[in-house]
Design a protein around this motif. Structure first.
Motif, mmCIF file in Angstrom:
data_model
loop_
_atom_site.group_PDB
_atom_site.id
_atom_site.type_symbol
_atom_site.label_atom_id
_atom_site.label_comp_id
_atom_site.label_asym_id
_atom_site.label_seq_id
_atom_site.Cartn_x
_atom_site.Cartn_y
_atom_site.Cartn_z
ATOM 1 N N ALA A 249 95.284 12.279 40.185
ATOM 2 C CA ALA A 249 94.891 13.635 40.581
ATOM 3 C C ALA A 249 95.599 14.671 39.717
ATOM 4 C CB ALA A 249 95.211 13.853 42.059
ATOM 5 N N GLY A 250 96.888 14.451 39.439
ATOM 6 C CA GLY A 250 97.613 15.372 38.569
ATOM 7 C C GLY A 250 97.047 15.389 37.155
ATOM 8 N N ILE A 251 96.711 14.204 36.631
ATOM 9 C CA ILE A 251 96.105 14.143 35.299
ATOM 10 C C ILE A 251 94.766 14.868 35.281
ATOM 11 C CG2 ILE A 251 95.181 12.588 33.550
ATOM 12 C CD1 ILE A 251 97.276 10.550 34.371
ATOM 13 N N HIS A 252 93.963 14.669 36.338
ATOM 14 C CA HIS A 252 92.656 15.330 36.417
ATOM 15 C C HIS A 252 92.806 16.847 36.491
ATOM 16 C CE1 HIS A 252 88.592 16.326 37.658
ATOM 17 N NE2 HIS A 252 89.090 16.934 38.730
ATOM 18 N N ILE A 253 93.780 17.314 37.272
ATOM 19 C CA ILE A 253 93.990 18.759 37.408
ATOM 20 C C ILE A 253 94.346 19.380 36.059
ATOM 21 C CG2 ILE A 253 95.533 20.494 38.391
ATOM 22 C CD1 ILE A 253 95.676 18.762 40.904
ATOM 23 N N LEU A 254 95.255 18.733 35.316
ATOM 24 C CA LEU A 254 95.674 19.277 34.025
ATOM 25 C C LEU A 254 94.584 19.150 32.973
ATOM 26 C CD1 LEU A 254 99.355 18.001 33.930
ATOM 27 C CD2 LEU A 254 98.589 20.344 34.208
ATOM 28 N N ALA A 255 93.879 18.007 32.991
ATOM 29 C CA ALA A 255 92.830 17.799 31.989
ATOM 30 C C ALA A 255 91.676 18.774 32.183
ATOM 31 C CB ALA A 255 92.335 16.356 32.042
ATOM 32 N N SER A 256 91.331 19.070 33.434
ATOM 33 C CA SER A 256 90.242 19.993 33.711
ATOM 34 C C SER A 256 90.660 21.452 33.580
ATOM 35 C CB SER A 256 89.699 19.759 35.128
ATOM 36 O OG SER A 256 90.696 20.017 36.099
ATOM 37 N N LYS A 257 91.966 21.695 33.433
ATOM 38 C CA LYS A 257 92.523 23.038 33.299
ATOM 39 C C LYS A 257 92.201 23.910 34.501
ATOM 40 C CE LYS A 257 92.655 23.044 28.250
ATOM 41 N NZ LYS A 257 92.295 23.767 27.006
ATOM 42 N N THR A 258 92.033 23.278 35.661
ATOM 43 C CA THR A 258 91.850 24.040 36.894
ATOM 44 C C THR A 258 93.110 24.794 37.243
ATOM 45 O OG1 THR A 258 90.308 22.348 37.668
ATOM 46 C CG2 THR A 258 91.170 23.854 39.318
ATOM 47 N N ASN B 144 97.935 10.253 43.524
ATOM 48 C CA ASN B 144 98.571 11.507 43.127
ATOM 49 C C ASN B 144 98.724 11.602 41.610
ATOM 50 O OD1 ASN B 144 98.941 12.605 45.730
ATOM 51 N ND2 ASN B 144 100.764 11.357 46.050
ATOM 52 N N LEU B 145 99.028 10.468 40.968
ATOM 53 C CA LEU B 145 99.171 10.456 39.513
ATOM 54 C C LEU B 145 97.869 10.850 38.828
ATOM 55 C CD1 LEU B 145 100.611 9.773 36.849
ATOM 56 C CD2 LEU B 145 99.956 7.377 37.212
ATOM 57 N N TRP C 144 104.201 13.572 37.968
ATOM 58 C CA TRP C 144 103.359 12.407 38.239
ATOM 59 C C TRP C 144 102.982 12.274 39.705
ATOM 60 C CZ3 TRP C 144 105.246 8.589 41.515
ATOM 61 C CH2 TRP C 144 106.606 8.666 41.812
ATOM 62 N N ARG C 145 103.657 12.953 40.607
ATOM 63 C CA ARG C 145 103.371 12.791 42.027
ATOM 64 C C ARG C 145 103.025 14.098 42.732
ATOM 65 N NH1 ARG C 145 105.846 12.932 47.006
ATOM 66 N NH2 ARG C 145 105.162 11.322 48.478
ATOM 67 N N GLN C 146 103.607 15.201 42.339
ATOM 68 C CA GLN C 146 103.485 16.419 43.127
ATOM 69 C C GLN C 146 103.453 17.652 42.230
ATOM 70 O OE1 GLN C 146 106.986 15.546 45.285
ATOM 71 N NE2 GLN C 146 108.368 16.568 43.863
ATOM 72 N N THR C 147 103.020 18.736 42.827
ATOM 73 C CA THR C 147 102.991 20.036 42.166
ATOM 74 C C THR C 147 103.980 20.955 42.871
ATOM 75 O OG1 THR C 147 100.671 19.796 41.517
ATOM 76 C CG2 THR C 147 101.562 22.026 41.591
ATOM 77 N N ASN D 20 111.168 30.748 47.089
ATOM 78 C CA ASN D 20 111.219 29.429 47.701
ATOM 79 C C ASN D 20 110.249 28.498 46.985
ATOM 80 O OD1 ASN D 20 113.036 30.317 49.709
ATOM 81 N ND2 ASN D 20 111.337 31.131 50.925
ATOM 82 N N LEU D 21 110.561 27.209 46.986
ATOM 83 C CA LEU D 21 109.717 26.214 46.336
ATOM 84 C C LEU D 21 108.883 25.476 47.378
ATOM 85 C CD1 LEU D 21 112.124 24.654 43.664
ATOM 86 C CD2 LEU D 21 110.381 26.412 43.345
ATOM 87 N N VAL D 22 107.595 25.357 47.109
ATOM 88 C CA VAL D 22 106.674 24.606 47.956
ATOM 89 C C VAL D 22 106.212 23.387 47.164
ATOM 90 C CG1 VAL D 22 104.511 24.644 49.242
ATOM 91 C CG2 VAL D 22 105.923 26.701 49.120
ATOM 92 N N VAL D 23 106.384 22.198 47.737
ATOM 93 C CA VAL D 23 106.015 20.954 47.069
ATOM 94 C C VAL D 23 104.704 20.461 47.675
ATOM 95 C CG1 VAL D 23 106.711 18.600 46.545
ATOM 96 C CG2 VAL D 23 108.430 20.416 46.624
ATOM 97 N N ILE D 24 103.688 20.291 46.828
ATOM 98 C CA ILE D 24 102.347 19.907 47.278
ATOM 99 C C ILE D 24 101.952 18.621 46.564
ATOM 100 C CG2 ILE D 24 99.950 20.635 47.505
ATOM 101 C CD1 ILE D 24 100.938 23.519 47.085
ATOM 102 N N PRO D 25 101.598 17.545 47.291
ATOM 103 C CA PRO D 25 101.105 16.322 46.623
ATOM 104 C C PRO D 25 99.865 16.631 45.788
ATOM 105 C CG PRO D 25 101.633 15.890 48.922
ATOM 106 C CD PRO D 25 101.707 17.379 48.751
ATOM 107 N N ASN D 26 99.764 16.009 44.629
ATOM 108 C CA ASN D 26 98.644 16.285 43.737
ATOM 109 C C ASN D 26 97.300 15.976 44.381
ATOM 110 O OD1 ASN D 26 100.366 17.095 41.686
ATOM 111 N ND2 ASN D 26 100.526 15.047 40.825
ATOM 112 N N GLY D 27 97.249 14.895 45.172
ATOM 113 C CA GLY D 27 95.998 14.550 45.842
ATOM 114 C C GLY D 27 95.550 15.641 46.801
#
Length: 363
Positions: free
Chosen positions: A175-184, A172-173, A206-209, A217-224
């Motif tokens: 994956a989160g770095i990859h998501i932000l770095a790729s600006k997806t 998840n860590l 570091w773990r979730q989005t 309402n808040l939805v918590v999604i694991p980065n992976g």
């Protein structure tokens, strides 16, 4: 102790401590004044720097006063060495925590300015804070004369065991770095997942989005899971988007007149309604000969995803009112029902009233 402690030594030590405390008070007052002026600037980085200096400068002044007091006292070499180490560790700790606050604050400022809205990517903030604190901890150990080479070796071996035990967390860590770095995906984007979740991205840690739905309402999604999901991002590559509204008019309508009136309503809505795109060119496209109407699509421009509901609301109200004024009918669906009496079938037509003119709708 080389000589006996005298009253003059105590007075000089007290003066040194008082000078350090006075300097700390004066510097804190000056930095408080600077903080008020920093808030007036557009750049948020100066707020972070001044806030960090408000914590490091007074403590450094107190440490300097304590060091000066220790210097004038007739202390033994061993005591003087220990006091020197304590003061060094004190200063290093203060500088480390202040540096961590500065770096984390600057990273947060950068991520907020690039993301645009609502929230920050705390994954980068937390990583930079941990790195600065780790470097400060190693410097403290080195100052105390403790060799850090065995510690680094132990951390390398232990890190392998931790990595095996925390595979999901590390996945998840990264994956989160990859998501932000790729600006997806960036904080502030409006996304919709193939599984149905949708909303504004509030934070990527570091773990979730965390995603905030329109219902708040808040939805918590694991980065992976987010990295693997099919996703539609309504904010990228551009925040502005177009929405489609389906409309239908009766067959006896003058389509040129319908198109002209509809375009005028679109222009009015784009100009007057908050969240619309004022320079959007009206687009009307006829496409269907329906059972009781000629269908066409109206294309509206909206500033961002959630604006479409308000713009559709205003457009439908104004279009309905304008059609009623212009005598343009919006027919309701009509159905033919056959009633059988004995051996005779009697067809009857059930017409729904036109919601605009009140006249019976065509079959």
């Amino acid at each position: 102790m080389n000589r006996a402690l005298t009253l003059d030594d105590l007075v000089l030590a007290g003066i040194a401590l008082a000078a350090g405390l006075t300097l700390a008070f004066m510097s804190r007052t000056l930095l408080r004044w600077l903080a008020k002026h920093a808030k007036r600037t557009r750049w948020s980085g100066d707020d972070v720097i001044v806030d960090a200096l408000r914590s490091v400068v007074p403590w450094a002044a107190i440490a300097g006063g304590a060091a000066a007091a220790a210097a004038v006292l007739p202390l033994t070499g061993s005591v003087e060495h220990h006091i020197d180490q304590v003061l060094r560790v004190w200063v290093i700790a203060v500088v480390t925590f202040s540096a961590a606050r500065v770096v984390a604050g600057l990273v947060r400022s950068v991520t907020q300015s690039r993301s645009g809205v609502a929230g920050s990517a705390t994954i980068f903030v937390n990583i930079t804070r941990v790195l600065v604190l780790a470097i400060g901890f190693l410097v403290v150990l080195q100052t105390l004369g403790i060799s850090i080479a065995p510690l680094l070796t132990a951390l390398g071996v232990g890190g392998l065991a931790v990595a095996l035990a925390l595979q999901d967390t590390l996945a998840n860590l990264f994956a989160g770095i990859h998501i932000l770095a790729s600006k997806t995906v960036q904080p502030g984007d409006y996304i919709r997942l193939s599984s149905g979740e949708e909303g504004y991205v509030v934070d990527i840690n570091w773990r979730q989005t965390t995603v905030r739905e329109l219902s708040n309402n808040l939805v918590v999604i694991p980065n992976g899971q987010l990295a693997k999901a099919n996703m539609t991002n309504y904010t990228r590559p551009e925040q502005e988007l177009t929405v489609l509204v389906q409309v239908g008019v009766s067959y006896d309508s003058d389509l040129e007149h319908v198109e002209r009136v509809t375009a005028e309503v679109v222009t009015e809505v784009m100009r007057d309604v908050t969240g619309a795109v004022p320079d959007h060119e009206p687009a009307i496209r006829f496409h269907t000969f329906g059972d009781s109407r000629i269908g066409f699509t109206v294309i509206l421009g909206v500033g961002e995803f959630s604006d479409q509901y308000r713009i559709k609301h205003e457009f439908i109200k104004r279009l309905h009112r304008r059609y009623r004024t212009e005598g343009i009918r919006i027919p309701a669906p009509a159905r033919t029902v056959a009633l059988q009496q004995g051996s005779v079938t009697i067809p009857q037509q059930r017409n729904a009233e036109d919601p605009v003119s009140g006249a019976p709708a065509a079959e």
